[in-house]
Motif scaffolding. Structure first.
Motif, PDB file in Angstrom:
ATOM      1  N   GLU A  20       0.810  -1.212   0.000  1.00 19.04           N
ATOM      2  CA  GLU A  20       0.000   0.000   0.000  1.00 19.04           C
ATOM      3  C   GLU A  20       0.848   1.269   0.000  1.00 19.04           C
ATOM      4  OE1 GLU A  20      -3.063   0.047   2.944  1.00 19.04           O
ATOM      5  OE2 GLU A  20      -3.762  -1.981   2.452  1.00 19.04           O
ATOM      6  N   LYS A  64       2.615   4.330  -1.375  1.00 18.94           N
ATOM      7  CA  LYS A  64       2.228   5.058  -2.586  1.00 18.94           C
ATOM      8  C   LYS A  64       3.241   4.901  -3.715  1.00 18.94           C
ATOM      9  CE  LYS A  64       1.624   9.058  -0.528  1.00 18.94           C
ATOM     10  NZ  LYS A  64       1.293  10.487  -0.347  1.00 18.94           N
ATOM     11  N   HIS A  75      -2.823   7.117  -0.245  1.00 24.20           N
ATOM     12  CA  HIS A  75      -3.051   6.019   0.688  1.00 24.20           C
ATOM     13  C   HIS A  75      -4.467   6.142   1.241  1.00 24.20           C
ATOM     14  CE1 HIS A  75      -2.605   3.539   4.326  1.00 24.20           C
ATOM     15  NE2 HIS A  75      -1.603   2.958   3.698  1.00 24.20           N
ATOM     16  N   HIS A  76      -5.046   5.013   1.600  1.00 23.66           N
ATOM     17  CA  HIS A  76      -6.415   5.005   2.119  1.00 23.66           C
ATOM     18  C   HIS A  76      -6.571   5.950   3.310  1.00 23.66           C
ATOM     19  CE1 HIS A  76     -10.423   3.314   2.653  1.00 23.66           C
ATOM     20  NE2 HIS A  76     -10.170   3.204   3.946  1.00 23.66           N
ATOM     21  N   GLU A  77      -5.573   5.979   4.179  1.00 18.65           N
ATOM     22  CA  GLU A  77      -5.658   6.851   5.360  1.00 18.65           C
ATOM     23  C   GLU A  77      -5.645   8.321   4.971  1.00 18.65           C
ATOM     24  OE1 GLU A  77      -2.352   5.535   7.629  1.00 18.65           O
ATOM     25  OE2 GLU A  77      -3.394   3.794   8.476  1.00 18.65           O
ATOM     26  N   ILE A 132      -7.064   9.481   2.327  1.00 22.46           N
ATOM     27  CA  ILE A 132      -8.375   9.776   1.761  1.00 22.46           C
ATOM     28  C   ILE A 132      -9.446   9.853   2.844  1.00 22.46           C
ATOM     29  CG2 ILE A 132     -10.184   8.898   0.213  1.00 22.46           C
ATOM     30  CD1 ILE A 132      -7.933   7.563  -1.406  1.00 22.46           C
ATOM     31  N   THR A 133      -9.370   8.972   3.826  1.00 21.70           N
ATOM     32  CA  THR A 133     -10.431   8.862   4.836  1.00 21.70           C
ATOM     33  C   THR A 133     -10.050   9.446   6.192  1.00 21.70           C
ATOM     34  OG1 THR A 133      -9.661   6.687   5.575  1.00 21.70           O
ATOM     35  CG2 THR A 133     -11.224   6.750   3.719  1.00 21.70           C
ATOM     36  N   ASP A 153      -8.658   7.807   8.468  1.00 18.89           N
ATOM     37  CA  ASP A 153      -9.163   6.743   9.331  1.00 18.89           C
ATOM     38  C   ASP A 153      -8.132   6.423  10.417  1.00 18.89           C
ATOM     39  OD1 ASP A 153     -10.725   4.752  10.359  1.00 18.89           O
ATOM     40  OD2 ASP A 153     -10.206   3.273   8.818  1.00 18.89           O
ATOM     41  N   ASP A 200      -6.789   4.818  -4.748  1.00 17.62           N
ATOM     42  CA  ASP A 200      -6.637   4.401  -3.358  1.00 17.62           C
ATOM     43  C   ASP A 200      -5.732   3.171  -3.350  1.00 17.62           C
ATOM     44  OD1 ASP A 200      -6.898   3.311  -0.788  1.00 17.62           O
ATOM     45  OD2 ASP A 200      -9.040   3.756  -0.645  1.00 17.62           O
ATOM     46  N   THR A 201      -4.569   3.274  -2.690  1.00 19.37           N
ATOM     47  CA  THR A 201      -3.604   2.171  -2.741  1.00 19.37           C
ATOM     48  C   THR A 201      -4.090   0.918  -2.018  1.00 19.37           C
ATOM     49  OG1 THR A 201      -2.393   2.937  -0.775  1.00 19.37           O
ATOM     50  CG2 THR A 201      -1.666   3.768  -2.921  1.00 19.37           C
ATOM     51  N   ARG A 202      -5.206   0.989  -1.332  1.00 18.18           N
ATOM     52  CA  ARG A 202      -5.779  -0.200  -0.709  1.00 18.18           C
ATOM     53  C   ARG A 202      -6.623  -0.988  -1.715  1.00 18.18           C
ATOM     54  NH1 ARG A 202      -7.894   0.479   5.285  1.00 18.18           N
ATOM     55  NH2 ARG A 202      -5.657   0.912   5.422  1.00 18.18           N
ATOM     56  N   ARG A 203      -6.961  -0.366  -2.813  1.00 19.19           N
ATOM     57  CA  ARG A 203      -7.800  -1.030  -3.809  1.00 19.19           C
ATOM     58  C   ARG A 203      -6.969  -2.021  -4.622  1.00 19.19           C
ATOM     59  NH1 ARG A 203     -11.137   1.826  -8.824  1.00 19.19           N
ATOM     60  NH2 ARG A 203     -12.495   0.043  -9.239  1.00 19.19           N
TER      61      ARG A 203
END
Length: 303
Positions: A104, A106, A220-222, A224-225, A227, A280-283
């Motif tokens: 994940e 980037k 990264h997902h974090e 974007i969110t 989270d 999103d690198t989690r995708r």
């Protein structure tokens, strides 16, 4: 170079989904090899385009004798050339691209995307190049349609040590100066720290020269969110700074700022006829590529 390095950037599972998918340019292309894409130039090859009146010196074998017998005038058959395109992959290797761990991260994710696309492009006999940049252009792998190009790209990526800030507009200008006309430019970056007005100026130059531009915003997902929970220590990747804070105190302001940036970025892309794809690198990458190539195919059919 060991197979380990090659496998780091070429995931067999992703290749199984995208290897047979073609990346088609959205406009007419100009190239110097015979390929599978229509050229704006007229010549004597592949697909019939029309007639023009015969002039002395034309090759008689291209005379359309059926037209002569009906109109008693000599006409030459013309055809549309089919040719190759050149795709320039431009990868941000600045320090902010280090964010994330494992698959994940980037930079790794963006590097894999670039390599997978490069593989697909040379497999269809088109040319691909790779340029890496941070505050300056760090390296260029010149355009080639040889399968060895994929090895050269992974060798270059394996030497990257991201530690500097980024200057996208200036570096894209430098890359643009090396390009021909009507080519494809794909930029992989988080675009953080980018002056969007300066970026728009470069995009306008690229589009004026009739290049197709695709902007992959790799986050990264974090990022974007946001989270994150509890007390977190934030460490700057491009500045020597640290911040210890409760995530609840930052979340709303961060997400609002990110939304404003992304809205302006999307507006600039649309205004200048560029594609912007939020990644999103989690995708799963195979899912990302299938959706993207399907979208391109649908848009090409609608043109």
């Amino acid at each position: 170079m060991s197979n380990t390095v090659l496998h780091r950037y070429l995931d067999p599972e992703v290749l199984a989904h995208v290897a047979d998918r073609h990346l088609e340019p959205r406009g007419l292309v100009i190239g110097n090899l015979a390929g599978a894409h229509k050229s704006p130039l007229n010549g004597f090859a592949v697909e019939f385009a029309g007639h023009r009146e015969y002039t002395p010196g034309d090759d008689p074998k291209h005379i359309d004798w059926r037209v002569y017998f009906t109109r008693e005038k000599l006409f030459i058959k013309q055809y549309e050339l089919e040719t190759n395109f050149v795709c320039h992959l431009v990868l941000d290797v600045s320090a902010s691209m280090r964010y994330g761990e494992g698959r994940e991260q980037k930079l790794l994710y963006a590097g894999q995307m670039a390599t997978m696309l490069g593989y697909s492009i040379v497999r269809q006999s088109d040319k691909v190049s790779l340029a890496t940049f941070d505050e300056q252009v760090r390296g260029v792998v010149p355009a080639s349609n040889s399968m060895d190009q994929v090895v050269r790209m992974t060798q270059h990526l394996d030497l990257i040590e991201p530690k500097e800030k980024t200057s996208i507009a200036e570096c894209l200008n430098e890359v643009a100066r090396r390009m021909g006309r009507r080519e494809i430019v794909m930029v992989f970056s988080d675009f953080f720290g980018t002056d969007l007005k300066e970026l728009e100026s470069v995009l306008q130059r690229l589009r004026y020269n009739r290049h197709e531009v695709v902007l992959f915003q790799v986050l990264h997902h974090e990022e974007i969110t946001f989270d994150l929970d509890g007390m977190v220590k934030f460490v700057g990747l491009e500045v020597a700074d640290e911040l210890l804070a409760q995530t609840e105190d930052l979340r709303r302001g961060y997400l609002a700022a990110l939304q404003r940036f992304n809205d302006e970025f999307q507006e600039i892309a649309q205004r200048n006829g560029c594609e912007r794809i939020l990644v999103d690198t989690r995708r799963p990458m195979s899912e990302l590529f299938i959706d993207y190539l399907n979208q391109r195919s649908m848009l090409n059919r609608g043109r």
